[in-house]
Structure formats: structure tokens, C-alpha cells
Design a protein around this motif. Structure first.
Motif, short mmCIF file in Angstrom:
data_model
loop_
_atom_site.label_atom_id
_atom_site.label_comp_id
_atom_site.label_asym_id
_atom_site.label_seq_id
_atom_site.Cartn_x
_atom_site.Cartn_y
_atom_site.Cartn_z
N LEU A 11 16.18 61.46 61.87
CA LEU A 11 17.23 62.46 61.70
C LEU A 11 17.69 62.99 63.05
O LEU A 11 18.90 63.15 63.29
CB LEU A 11 16.73 63.60 60.81
N ARG A 12 16.76 63.24 63.95
CA ARG A 12 17.14 63.69 65.30
C ARG A 12 17.93 62.60 66.03
O ARG A 12 18.88 62.88 66.77
CB ARG A 12 15.90 64.10 66.09
N ALA A 13 17.53 61.34 65.82
CA ALA A 13 18.25 60.23 66.44
C ALA A 13 19.68 60.15 65.90
O ALA A 13 20.63 59.87 66.65
CB ALA A 13 17.52 58.92 66.21
N ALA A 14 19.85 60.37 64.60
CA ALA A 14 21.19 60.35 64.01
C ALA A 14 22.06 61.45 64.59
O ALA A 14 23.24 61.22 64.89
CB ALA A 14 21.08 60.49 62.49
N ALA A 15 21.49 62.64 64.76
CA ALA A 15 22.25 63.75 65.35
C ALA A 15 22.64 63.44 66.79
O ALA A 15 23.78 63.69 67.20
CB ALA A 15 21.42 65.03 65.28
N ARG A 16 21.72 62.88 67.57
CA ARG A 16 22.04 62.54 68.96
C ARG A 16 23.09 61.44 69.01
O ARG A 16 24.00 61.49 69.85
CB ARG A 16 20.79 62.12 69.71
N TYR A 50 37.08 66.99 65.88
CA TYR A 50 35.81 66.84 66.59
C TYR A 50 35.22 68.20 66.91
O TYR A 50 35.94 69.12 67.29
CB TYR A 50 36.00 65.98 67.85
N PRO A 51 33.90 68.34 66.71
CA PRO A 51 33.27 69.66 66.85
C PRO A 51 33.14 70.08 68.30
O PRO A 51 33.19 69.27 69.23
CB PRO A 51 31.90 69.45 66.22
N ASP A 52 32.96 71.37 68.49
CA ASP A 52 32.69 71.91 69.82
C ASP A 52 31.19 71.93 70.12
O ASP A 52 30.80 72.12 71.27
CB ASP A 52 33.24 73.34 69.93
N ALA A 53 30.38 71.72 69.10
CA ALA A 53 28.93 71.66 69.29
C ALA A 53 28.30 70.83 68.19
O ALA A 53 28.78 70.80 67.05
CB ALA A 53 28.32 73.07 69.27
N VAL A 54 27.22 70.13 68.56
CA VAL A 54 26.39 69.39 67.61
C VAL A 54 24.95 69.75 67.91
O VAL A 54 24.48 69.56 69.04
CB VAL A 54 26.57 67.86 67.76
N THR A 55 24.24 70.29 66.94
CA THR A 55 22.84 70.64 67.19
C THR A 55 21.99 69.38 67.21
O THR A 55 22.24 68.42 66.48
CB THR A 55 22.30 71.62 66.14
N LEU A 56 20.97 69.39 68.07
CA LEU A 56 20.15 68.21 68.30
C LEU A 56 18.70 68.37 67.87
O LEU A 56 17.92 67.42 67.96
CB LEU A 56 20.18 67.85 69.79
N ALA A 57 18.34 69.54 67.40
CA ALA A 57 16.96 69.80 66.97
C ALA A 57 16.97 70.80 65.83
O ALA A 57 17.84 71.69 65.78
CB ALA A 57 16.13 70.35 68.13
N GLY A 75 40.14 77.09 66.06
CA GLY A 75 39.68 75.78 65.64
C GLY A 75 38.28 75.42 66.08
O GLY A 75 37.82 74.30 65.83
N CYS A 76 37.57 76.33 66.72
CA CYS A 76 36.22 76.04 67.19
C CYS A 76 35.30 75.74 66.00
O CYS A 76 35.30 76.46 65.00
CB CYS A 76 35.69 77.24 67.96
N SER A 77 34.52 74.65 66.11
CA SER A 77 33.65 74.28 65.01
C SER A 77 32.30 73.82 65.53
O SER A 77 32.16 73.42 66.69
CB SER A 77 34.28 73.17 64.16
N VAL A 78 31.30 73.88 64.66
CA VAL A 78 29.93 73.51 65.01
C VAL A 78 29.38 72.59 63.93
O VAL A 78 29.47 72.90 62.74
CB VAL A 78 29.03 74.76 65.12
N LYS A 79 28.82 71.46 64.36
CA LYS A 79 28.13 70.57 63.43
C LYS A 79 26.65 70.93 63.46
O LYS A 79 25.94 70.65 64.43
CB LYS A 79 28.33 69.11 63.82
#
Length: 239
Positions: A11-16, A50-57, A75-79
Motif C-alpha cells: 500500500l505504501r508502494a502504491a501511494a509512492r 492533480y493533487p497538491d499533496a499525496v500522503t506517503l505513510a 482548487g487545492c486538494s489532498v490525496k
């Protein structure tokens, strides 16, 4: 849901992998996002969709995410890759939820379809045609030719010479991520999954394949042999 990833490593690999894909798109637009242990973030507004952030953990914090983005720009978004954050107090609302999916390396490939002709996008003109088919609104310059020099594939399915289906497969984070999959109808969707999985297997045979989908698109991925991996949530800043 069966947990095929008890350590959470996949799951962490998918996020990265997804963050690396977002990073590649953003850098072709002249942006300079950054990675930390907790999140990928862009301090400048990213391209549409496209998001402004993607969490990795799963332990990523609201503070770490907010520190790297500009919520003053509309329009700021976070995945939220692990559906673990509460961003409502920070002025965000849930835009949608989806399921991460994966196929183990070496899994049997679905039977190839025979309606469409498949090839990799190789030129700027072909990329424009691919984007126009993907968006349904014509090429808007979201996907720029510099992406064709990356370790990824834009796959196009054509009928009578016209692009009617496609997907992106990109390597990174120890996995292959499939994104931006589209097709004219359900039959083409199944054929598109078969085609992109065959392309990924040919180019990166040692890597598992991941992605995320929801609704009917998730059902199509499961028909192609994927299994659910975990939940994600996308937040949009509305305050």
C-alpha cells in the motif's frame, strides 16, 4: 475485504508510485514539488485534476501536509492515501473515495481483446490525440511530450484509426501503477485492462501492478484479476 498486504508495504508502494506519477506531470509544467517521509507536496497549484499533496505513510499528519501546500489558491486538494486524515477542520471536504487495487507479479494475464488495435504513444501528436480521447474535450496540454521520455507508457487503443481507449502505466516505488484508464464502453474497458496489463508485463515483468478505482471502474479492475488493497480519500479545500 481480504488483507493481502498485512505489513502495509504494498500500500505504501502504491501511494509512492502515484506520487511519482503526479510529480512527473507537475515537473513538465515547470513546478518543483518535494518529497518527505510523510508526503509529496507542491507549494504551487498543480495542473487540473492533480493533487497538491499525496500522503506517503499511514502516520502522515495534517500539519505535515498543510505545511507543504498553499490553501489560499482555489482548487487545492489532498490525496489521503490511507484514508487516515481529518482535514475538515482545515477547511477541506471529501471529494471522493476509492479503493487501491493490486495484482501480484506473475499473475495470469486476462485474455486479450480483439476489437481494438493497440500501440504505445510515441510522438507529441499522438499524445495530443490520446489526451483528446481521454478528456472528451480535446487536447488541453495537460500531458506534455516530456512525459514520453519517462519510465512510463501511454497506451492507445484505436478503432478505424481513432483513439477510443487508453491508459497510463508508470514504474516507480517498486511497482507499476496504472492510471487514467478510459474506454468507450464496458467491452472496451475489459480489453483496455487486458492490454495495459500485457504492456506492463512485457516492460516490467518483475513488478506487481497497482492503481485505484471506484464504482463500475473498480468492478472492471476486479474482473481483470485485481484485488482490493486499501481505501483512499481525496479532499478538496473549500473554505
Amino acid at each position: 475485504m481480504i488483507n493481502d498486504d498485512p505489513s502495509g508495504e504494498l500500500l505504501r508502494a502504491a501511494a509512492r508510485n502515484n506520487a511519482l506519477w503526479c510529480d512527473a506531470v507537475c515537473r513538465t509544467h515547470g513546478l518543483r514539488p518535494s518529497f518527505s517521509a510523510e508526503a509529496w507536496t507542491s507549494s504551487a497549484r498543480t495542473p487540473p485534476l492533480y493533487p497538491d499533496a499525496v500522503t506517503l505513510a499511514p502516520t502522515s499528519t495534517v500539519e505535515a501536509v498543510r505545511a507543504g501546500i498553499d490553501t489560499a489558491v482555489p482548487g487545492c486538494s489532498v490525496k489521503d492515501s490511507f484514508a487516515a486524515l481529518d482535514l475538515a477542520p482545515a477547511g477541506f471536504e471529501v471529494l471522493f473515495e476509492a479503493s487501491w487495487i493490486h495484482r501480484a507479479r506473475g499473475s495470469a494475464l486476462p485474455a486479450p481483446g480483439r476489437r481494438l488495435e493497440w500501440s504505445e504513444v510515441a510522438t507529441a501528436g499522438e499524445l495530443d490525440a490520446w489526451e483528446a480521447a481521454w478528456s472528451g474535450e480535446g487536447a488541453g496540454g495537460l500531458f506534455r511530450p516530456a512525459l514520453l521520455d519517462q519510465d512510463l507508457v501511454f497506451l492507445a487503443g484505436r478503432a478505424a484509426g481513432r483513439v477510443v481507449a487508453g491508459a497510463v502505466a508508470s514504474a516507480g516505488g517498486g511497482v507499476v501503477g496504472v492510471s487514467n484508464l478510459f474506454a468507450a464502453d464496458d467491452a472496451d474497458t475489459d480489453e483496455t485492462w487486458a492490454a495495459v496489463l500485457a504492456a506492463a508485463d512485457a516492460r516490467w515483468p518483475a513488478l506487481p501492478v497497482v492503481g485505484y478505482e471506484a464504482g463500475d471502474d473498480l468492478a472492471a479492475a476486479l474482473r481483470a484479476g485485481f484485488a482490493p488493497l486499501g481505501r483512499l480519500r481525496v479532499w478538496l479545500h473549500t473554505a
